[in-house]
Design an enzyme around this catalytic site. Structure first.
Site, PDB file in Angstrom:
ATOM      1  N   GLY A  15       7.647  40.977  32.038  1.00 30.65           N
ATOM      2  CA  GLY A  15       8.179  41.025  33.404  1.00 30.65           C
ATOM      3  C   GLY A  15       9.233  42.120  33.483  1.00 30.65           C
ATOM      4  O   GLY A  15       9.303  43.004  32.619  1.00 30.65           O
ATOM      5  N   ALA A  61      12.500  42.123  33.058  1.00 24.90           N
ATOM      6  CA  ALA A  61      13.490  42.193  31.980  1.00 24.90           C
ATOM      7  C   ALA A  61      12.847  42.781  30.731  1.00 24.90           C
ATOM      8  O   ALA A  61      13.430  43.650  30.056  1.00 24.90           O
ATOM      9  CB  ALA A  61      14.057  40.807  31.700  1.00 24.90           C
ATOM     10  N   GLY A  62      11.633  42.338  30.419  1.00 24.67           N
ATOM     11  CA  GLY A  62      10.955  42.824  29.219  1.00 24.67           C
ATOM     12  C   GLY A  62      10.624  44.308  29.313  1.00 24.67           C
ATOM     13  O   GLY A  62      10.837  45.064  28.357  1.00 24.67           O
ATOM     14  N   PHE A  92      21.472  39.743  53.055  1.00 27.32           N
ATOM     15  CA  PHE A  92      20.966  38.574  52.338  1.00 27.32           C
ATOM     16  C   PHE A  92      22.070  37.535  52.331  1.00 27.32           C
ATOM     17  O   PHE A  92      23.229  37.843  52.603  1.00 27.32           O
ATOM     18  CB  PHE A  92      20.613  38.984  50.890  1.00 27.32           C
ATOM     19  N   GLN A 136      18.416  26.350  40.861  1.00 31.27           N
ATOM     20  CA  GLN A 136      18.434  26.750  42.268  1.00 31.27           C
ATOM     21  C   GLN A 136      17.204  26.251  43.021  1.00 31.27           C
ATOM     22  O   GLN A 136      16.079  26.401  42.555  1.00 31.27           O
ATOM     23  CB  GLN A 136      18.486  28.271  42.383  1.00 31.27           C
ATOM     24  N   HIS A 177      15.297  26.868  46.493  1.00 27.11           N
ATOM     25  CA  HIS A 177      15.246  27.838  47.591  1.00 27.11           C
ATOM     26  C   HIS A 177      15.044  27.079  48.889  1.00 27.11           C
ATOM     27  O   HIS A 177      14.238  26.152  48.942  1.00 27.11           O
ATOM     28  CB  HIS A 177      14.104  28.835  47.374  1.00 27.11           C
ATOM     29  N   LEU A 184       6.863  30.906  48.366  1.00 30.84           N
ATOM     30  CA  LEU A 184       8.142  31.325  48.929  1.00 30.84           C
ATOM     31  C   LEU A 184       7.999  32.106  50.230  1.00 30.84           C
ATOM     32  O   LEU A 184       7.095  32.911  50.384  1.00 30.84           O
ATOM     33  CB  LEU A 184       8.850  32.224  47.911  1.00 30.84           C
ATOM     34  N   THR A 242      10.580  34.727  51.688  1.00 32.05           N
ATOM     35  CA  THR A 242      11.800  35.383  51.237  1.00 32.05           C
ATOM     36  C   THR A 242      12.991  35.130  52.163  1.00 32.05           C
ATOM     37  O   THR A 242      12.838  34.986  53.385  1.00 32.05           O
ATOM     38  CB  THR A 242      11.608  36.900  51.102  1.00 32.05           C
ATOM     39  N   GLU A 243      14.173  35.134  51.553  1.00 31.49           N
ATOM     40  CA  GLU A 243      15.411  35.065  52.317  1.00 31.49           C
ATOM     41  C   GLU A 243      15.498  36.252  53.284  1.00 31.49           C
ATOM     42  O   GLU A 243      16.186  36.195  54.307  1.00 31.49           O
ATOM     43  CB  GLU A 243      16.574  35.127  51.309  1.00 31.49           C
ATOM     44  N   ARG A 254      22.249  29.934  49.160  1.00 37.47           N
ATOM     45  CA  ARG A 254      21.050  29.099  49.093  1.00 37.47           C
ATOM     46  C   ARG A 254      21.323  27.625  48.886  1.00 37.47           C
ATOM     47  O   ARG A 254      20.640  26.780  49.459  1.00 37.47           O
ATOM     48  CB  ARG A 254      20.175  29.596  47.948  1.00 37.47           C
ATOM     49  N   HIS A 259      13.442  27.036  42.514  1.00 34.77           N
ATOM     50  CA  HIS A 259      13.179  28.464  42.657  1.00 34.77           C
ATOM     51  C   HIS A 259      13.650  29.286  41.466  1.00 34.77           C
ATOM     52  O   HIS A 259      12.993  30.229  41.050  1.00 34.77           O
ATOM     53  CB  HIS A 259      13.873  28.955  43.923  1.00 34.77           C
ATOM     54  N   GLU A 279      15.717  36.110  33.418  1.00 38.29           N
ATOM     55  CA  GLU A 279      15.917  34.740  33.882  1.00 38.29           C
ATOM     56  C   GLU A 279      16.017  33.739  32.739  1.00 38.29           C
ATOM     57  O   GLU A 279      16.635  32.687  32.881  1.00 38.29           O
ATOM     58  CB  GLU A 279      14.796  34.340  34.858  1.00 38.29           C
ATOM     59  N   ARG A 328      23.016  31.373  42.236  1.00 33.71           N
ATOM     60  CA  ARG A 328      22.702  32.800  42.268  1.00 33.71           C
ATOM     61  C   ARG A 328      22.536  33.267  43.701  1.00 33.71           C
ATOM     62  O   ARG A 328      21.922  32.592  44.511  1.00 33.71           O
ATOM     63  CB  ARG A 328      21.399  33.056  41.524  1.00 33.71           C
ATOM     64  N   SER A 385      18.959  38.595  41.083  1.00 36.17           N
ATOM     65  CA  SER A 385      18.202  38.285  39.880  1.00 36.17           C
ATOM     66  C   SER A 385      17.375  39.478  39.422  1.00 36.17           C
ATOM     67  O   SER A 385      17.361  39.832  38.241  1.00 36.17           O
ATOM     68  CB  SER A 385      17.294  37.093  40.145  1.00 36.17           C
ATOM     69  N   LEU A 386      16.700  40.119  40.369  1.00 38.46           N
ATOM     70  CA  LEU A 386      15.993  41.346  39.997  1.00 38.46           C
ATOM     71  C   LEU A 386      16.997  42.314  39.390  1.00 38.46           C
ATOM     72  O   LEU A 386      16.723  42.996  38.405  1.00 38.46           O
ATOM     73  CB  LEU A 386      15.331  41.976  41.232  1.00 38.46           C
TER      74      LEU A 386
HETATM   75  C1  LIG Z   1       8.663  33.749  44.665  1.00 35.68           C
HETATM   76  C2  LIG Z   1       9.898  34.359  44.112  1.00 35.68           C
HETATM   77  C3  LIG Z   1      10.522  35.406  44.793  1.00 35.68           C
HETATM   78  C4  LIG Z   1      11.665  35.989  44.262  1.00 35.68           C
HETATM   79  N1  LIG Z   1      12.273  36.991  44.966  1.00 35.68           N
HETATM   80  C5  LIG Z   1      13.391  37.575  44.457  1.00 35.68           C
HETATM   81  C6  LIG Z   1      14.048  38.624  45.160  1.00 35.68           C
HETATM   82  O1  LIG Z   1      13.625  39.034  46.227  1.00 35.68           O
HETATM   83  N2  LIG Z   1      15.144  39.165  44.593  1.00 35.68           N
HETATM   84  C7  LIG Z   1      15.635  38.762  43.400  1.00 35.68           C
HETATM   85  O2  LIG Z   1      16.628  39.308  42.937  1.00 35.68           O
HETATM   86  N3  LIG Z   1      15.027  37.780  42.714  1.00 35.68           N
HETATM   87  C8  LIG Z   1      13.924  37.168  43.209  1.00 35.68           C
HETATM   88  N4  LIG Z   1      13.323  36.154  42.510  1.00 35.68           N
HETATM   89  C9  LIG Z   1      13.743  35.875  41.154  1.00 35.68           C
HETATM   90  C10 LIG Z   1      13.174  36.934  40.223  1.00 35.68           C
HETATM   91  O3  LIG Z   1      11.912  37.326  40.675  1.00 35.68           O
HETATM   92  C11 LIG Z   1      13.015  36.453  38.794  1.00 35.68           C
HETATM   93  O4  LIG Z   1      14.193  35.834  38.382  1.00 35.68           O
HETATM   94  C12 LIG Z   1      12.758  37.617  37.868  1.00 35.68           C
HETATM   95  O5  LIG Z   1      11.650  38.357  38.305  1.00 35.68           O
HETATM   96  C13 LIG Z   1      12.541  37.166  36.453  1.00 35.68           C
HETATM   97  O6  LIG Z   1      12.139  38.261  35.665  1.00 35.68           O
HETATM   98  P1  LIG Z   1      11.972  38.120  34.100  1.00 35.68           P
HETATM   99  O7  LIG Z   1      11.547  39.448  33.609  1.00 35.68           O
HETATM  100  O8  LIG Z   1      13.180  37.508  33.535  1.00 35.68           O
HETATM  101  O9  LIG Z   1      10.798  37.051  33.933  1.00 35.68           O
HETATM  102  P2  LIG Z   1       9.254  37.054  34.380  1.00 35.68           P
HETATM  103  O10 LIG Z   1       8.935  38.097  35.375  1.00 35.68           O
HETATM  104  O11 LIG Z   1       8.942  35.644  34.727  1.00 35.68           O
HETATM  105  O12 LIG Z   1       8.497  37.458  33.077  1.00 35.68           O
HETATM  106  C14 LIG Z   1       8.383  36.598  31.986  1.00 35.68           C
HETATM  107  C15 LIG Z   1       7.441  37.225  31.001  1.00 35.68           C
HETATM  108  O13 LIG Z   1       7.481  36.517  29.793  1.00 35.68           O
HETATM  109  C16 LIG Z   1       6.185  36.211  29.361  1.00 35.68           C
HETATM  110  N5  LIG Z   1       6.289  34.971  28.596  1.00 35.68           N
HETATM  111  C17 LIG Z   1       6.882  33.823  28.961  1.00 35.68           C
HETATM  112  N6  LIG Z   1       6.834  32.929  27.969  1.00 35.68           N
HETATM  113  C18 LIG Z   1       6.196  33.533  26.946  1.00 35.68           C
HETATM  114  C19 LIG Z   1       5.839  33.133  25.628  1.00 35.68           C
HETATM  115  N7  LIG Z   1       6.143  31.930  25.155  1.00 35.68           N
HETATM  116  N8  LIG Z   1       5.168  34.007  24.860  1.00 35.68           N
HETATM  117  C20 LIG Z   1       4.837  35.232  25.323  1.00 35.68           C
HETATM  118  N9  LIG Z   1       5.175  35.665  26.544  1.00 35.68           N
HETATM  119  C21 LIG Z   1       5.837  34.828  27.336  1.00 35.68           C
HETATM  120  C22 LIG Z   1       5.346  36.154  30.591  1.00 35.68           C
HETATM  121  O14 LIG Z   1       4.031  36.469  30.293  1.00 35.68           O
HETATM  122  C23 LIG Z   1       5.993  37.243  31.440  1.00 35.68           C
HETATM  123  O15 LIG Z   1       5.431  38.494  31.095  1.00 35.68           O
HETATM  124  C24 LIG Z   1      12.190  35.543  43.046  1.00 35.68           C
HETATM  125  C25 LIG Z   1      11.565  34.503  42.379  1.00 35.68           C
HETATM  126  C26 LIG Z   1      10.464  33.868  42.927  1.00 35.68           C
HETATM  127  C27 LIG Z   1       9.908  32.674  42.250  1.00 35.68           C
END
Ligand SMILES: Cc1cc2nc3c(=O)[nH]c(=O)nc-3n(C[C@H](O)[C@H](O)[C@H](O)COP(=O)(O)OP(=O)(O)OC[C@H]3O[C@@H](n4cnc5c(N)ncnc54)[C@H](O)[C@@H]3O)c2cc1C
Lengths: 565, 241
Positions: free
Chosen positions: A12, A14-15, A117, A230, A232, A242, A244-245, A276, A341, A365, A376, A381-382
């Site tokens: 995702g 972060a990765g 927001f 959290q 939503h 969702l 969006t806000e 929120r 959320h 996250e 939050r 979060s993004l």
């Molecule tokens: C519907 C929705 C809308 C949102 N909108 C917003 C927004 O507008 N603005 C904002 O700031 N935030 C928003 N958020 C929050 C934000 O999107 C997330 O917090 C953020 O994208 C998380 O990113 P991440 O890289 O940490 O995790 P993720 O994008 O969830 O990525 C996790 C990754 O880890 C991998 N993974 C997980 N477990 C394992 C495992 N055991 N082994 C191997 N791989 C694994 C998955 O395959 C995935 O690739 C929203 C969230 C939701 C649910």
């Protein structure tokens, strides 16, 4: 044996950010249970915060103001130096994303557009229509192709391998081949996202089981502030997708069954754009008071924005409503209800993304720095994923600089993988027992009913008891007849164990914290209590049992005050 | 609604050839096909395999062929299909890895060939790039792509000639060619001016038809063609002068 200097778990935002920031002289790879473009981050709609001050009459915005809003929004549980770091780095981070190809929406004059927001004093949220997550994930994934970052897709990490108190690799379940294998790494970064699916009603992707957080916990790394979950305010009833806000940011109203904008009773000045936790509770209270529809939902009304604005600014929301509900928000209000959320808590890391385990880092996250504290703000979060993902990549690289190139013993790695394999075989050899998915549903139900928006001592105690019962039953479930290749059933079974740990930590943290702060609302302790509770909860696995401890919040210059909107 | 899912099953390790298997299922109102498939897997056959993630039509995991129509399972509502027999097949043109899971590798490889990433300028301009919204709007359509593979697997040219880059990759390239922040230049991208690139398209527009995100990849291919021709003419003039 697959072997890398840095192994990033999760594709995702972060990765991807971590992998792109790693020193190019090191061998870095991403391993992810789904292809990176299928990560939950693509679902983010509304946007990403930075004090660019691009809105024509708000040019005096500053990162300090952003930090203040973040800290106030967190109900003063965020570590203030970390929140400052996040907000200061936000501005260059957005310019970098823009430079790497993110197609941000624009204001006249060509600068990046920003929308208001919740919980923010300024229009600070940068966006690409309402598909900001999709736009950023694709841009960063594309850059990872340019940099030829190696990706192992469709492999679930099941365990961290630790030798001499150092993280030396992971065990993976490779879906395509059905094999369970060790992967060696000199540093591991978890970017595994949130755990939304431990709740029945959630806006999160099906795959968000939070196993990364559970795996870290099982390796002895503390979890921080897990009780802060959290909800939503606006998820579509009944699918909990969702809205969006940004829909309220663009001017949407919340209406009860009397047609009243009820937020006037809860946050008279911020109205729909209060933080929120406040809006979500207000909606639930309206529903509970009988002011909702079918005792399930209230309405989000966008009609006054006009079809043109809805189509331009919120095309995905419109598309989703039409496809999933058969309803056009330009013509009819959207039925909405609160849903889980976001996970504020997570793997305990410092502001360099390091954990207590040497060689093990976490960002996004799944981690808790903490920048969000008890609540939050939307759009932060993004931001956290790109800012701290990058820091994690840099810090893991730096960590390796000083480290002698001693290869860890092959034996530990092979033994750990074998132990995992034996566990799976034991499950498969059992011929009778309850089906795992039914048991998992029980767990989700407990969380939604007893560890939700409103909490009490007795319900939390019951929940804890039930979680422990479900854990016992989990030891008896049956998996017979599965095929090891592409088995989502096996994935779910493995992650279930993590979900038991997470739900226990969330509930235990919530039970102990006898106050109300941000998203954690105790009906039996309705006030914030700074004298006793201005501190982070840490839960560590010791001798097979969760041990609770606390750590003070780091305060710089923002004195905790009452949160009014 | 009571219905029958007729699902194409295949496990290349165990089975000699693909076969259809029927599952009966009682679909409640507004059930998505993805939810239904998960129920079938959980309750009837744990070996049934398919991909999924976001369940809101944005991650591109669950593309398949449903009663002959390409779509995402998550956004297909079972009772809106208007038939009690529902035939579910994996995306064609790609090898089956298991049941509804296909090998997407050829699709990704084609994508890689167009260098599908922004070539940024050396330095980040202070205060960011200045680009008018009307310019960004030109690429909006293409930036909406979720790489689900529907267009690639529906494309008649791909099924004939696996070297053809396919609609998604070419549309992606066009997205960058149109992006004022991109620095790749004509000589670099016009490598796709070949029979396996922009000139390969049959203009039957299957891609536009099947795209669940209204990307209309063929628009991108046609625009690339125009730009190739224009670019070549410009090059000629430059040489003459
Ligand atoms: C519907 C929705 C809308 C949102 N909108 C917003 C927004 O507008 N603005 C904002 O700031 N935030 C928003 N958020 C929050 C934000 O999107 C997330 O917090 C953020 O994208 C998380 O990113 P991440 O890289 O940490 O995790 P993720 O994008 O969830 O990525 C996790 C990754 O880890 C991998 N993974 C997980 N477990 C394992 C495992 N055991 N082994 C191997 N791989 C694994 C998955 O395959 C995935 O690739 C929203 C969230 C939701 C649910």
């Amino acid at each position: 044996m697959i072997s890398h200097d840095i192994l990033v778990v999760g594709g995702g935002l972060a990765g991807l950010s971590a992998a792109l920031a790693a020193d190019t002289r090191l061998s870095t790879a991403i391993v992810s249970r789904v292809h990176p473009l299928r990560s939950h981050s693509v679902a983010a709609q509304g946007g990403i915060n930075a004090a660019l001050g691009n809105s024509p009459d708000e040019q005096d915005d500053s990162w300090e103001r952003h930090a203040f809003d973040t800290i106030k929004g967190s109900d003063y549980l965020a570590d203030q130096d970390a929140a400052e770091l996040l907000c200061e780095k936000a501005v260059p981070a957005i310019y970098e994303l823009d430079h790497l190809g993110v197609p941000f929406s624009r204001f006249p004059g060509g600068v990046i557009a920003q929308r208001p927001f919740g919980g923010a004093g300024f229009s600070r949220t940068c966006y690409a229509a309402d598909r900001t997550g999709l736009a950023i994930v694709h841009a960063l994934y594309e850059q990872s192709l340019r940099r030829q970052v190696k990706v192992y897709g469709e492999a679930l990490v099941t365990k961290l391998i630790v030798e001499n108190e150092r993280c030396v690799g992971v065990v993976i379940y490779d879906l395509a081949t059905g094999q369970i294998l060790p992967v060696r790494a000199r540093a591991v970064i978890f970017a595994t996202g949130g755990y939304g699916r431990v709740y029945l009603k959630t806006t999160n992707a099906y795959i968000n089981h939070g196993s990364g957080i559970g795996i870290a916990y099982q390796a002895g790394v503390p979890l921080k502030d897990m009780e802060f979950v959290q909800f939503h305010p606006t998820s579509i009833y009944p699918k909990n997708i969702l809205v969006t806000e940004g829909a309220r940011g663009e001017g949407g109203y919340l209406l009860n069954n009397k047609g009243k904008r009820f937020m006037a009773d809860y946050a008279a000045s911020a109205m729909e754009l209060a933080p929120r936790d406040i809006v979500a509770r207000a909606i639930q209270m309206e529903i509970d008071k009988g002011n909702g529809f079918d005792s399930e939902y209230v309405l989000l009304d966008l009609r006054h924005l006009g079809e043109k604005k809805i189509q331009k600014r919120l095309p995905s929301v419109r598309e989703i409503c039409i496809k999933f509900l058969g309803l056009d928000p330009a013509e009819k209000p959207i039925p909405i209800q609160p849903a889980q959320h976001y996970s504020m808590g997570g793997i305990d890391v410092n502001d360099r993304c390091a954990t207590s385990l040497e060689g093990f880092f976490a960002a996004g996250e799944c981690a808790c720095v903490s920048v969000h504290g008890a609540n939050r703000l939307g759009g932060n979060s993004l931001l956290e994923t790109v800012v701290f993902g990058k820091i994690a990549g840099q810090e893991a690289s730096r960590h390796l600089e000083g480290l002698e190139r001693k290869e860890p013993g092959e034996k530990t790695l092979l033994d750990e993988a074998l132990a995992e394999r034996n566990k799976v075989e034991a499950w498969m050899s059992r011929t009778s027992g309850e089906k795992a998915h039914r048991l998992l549903n029980r767990l989700k139900l407990v969380m939604s009913e007893k560890v939700g928006l409103f909490r009490t001592k007795s319900e939390l105690e019951e929940a804890l008891e039930e979680i422990r019962e479900i854990r016992e039953d989990y030891g008896r479930v049956c998996l017979s007849g599965i095929c090891l290749r592409y088995s989502q059933v096996l994935v779910n079974m493995i992650e279930f164990a993590c979900m038991l740990d997470l739900t226990e930590a969330i509930t235990l943290g919530a039970l102990r914290r006898e106050e109300t702060r941000g998203s954690h609302y105790r009906l039996d302790f309705p006030e914030r209590n700074d004298a006793d509770w201005l501190k982070h909860t840490l839960i560590t696995l010791k001798d097979g049992r969760p041990e609770v401890s606390y750590r003070p919040v780091r305060i710089t210059k923002y004195k905790p005050e009452e949160r009014k909107y | 609604m009571k219905c029958t899912f007729r699902i194409l099953r295949f496990d290349p390790v165990e089975d000699e050839c693909p076969y259809f298997e029927d599952f009966s299922y009682e679909a409640s109102e507004k059930k998505s096909l993805l939810e239904a498939l998960m129920d079938v897997r959980n309750e009837q056959d744990t070996t049934l395999s398919f991909r999924y993630s976001c369940r809101e039509a944005v991650c591109g995991s669950c593309a398949m062929v449903i009663n002959g129509k390409f779509d995402l399972a998550c956004r297909t509502i079972v009772d809106s299909l208007g038939s009690s027999l529902i035939v579910i097949e994996p995306l064609p043109n790609l090898e089956i890895q298991k049941d509804l899971i296909v090998d997407m590798e050829p699709f990704w490889q084609a994508l890689h060939k167009v260098e599908p990433y922004l070539f940024p300028a050396e330095e980040i301009p202070e205060k960011g790039h200045r680009v008018e919204d009307r310019v960004m709007e030109k690429i909006d359509q293409f930036a909406n792509c979720i790489m689900c593979g529907c267009c690639y697997s529906a494309c008649p040219v791909v099924s004939r000639d696996e070297r053809y880059l396919g609609p998604a990759a070419l549309a992606k390239l066009y997205r960058f060619v149109r992006d004022p922040r991109d620095r790749r230049g004509f000589p670099r991208w016009s490598k796709v001016s070949t029979e396996t690139g922009v000139w390969g398209c049959d203009t039957v527009f299957r891609c536009n038809e099947v795209c669940p995100r209204t990307v209309r990849p063929a628009d991108g291919i046609e625009s690339l063609r125009r730009r190739v021709v224009l670019g070549k003419i410009k090059q000629l003039f430059k040489r003459e002068r």
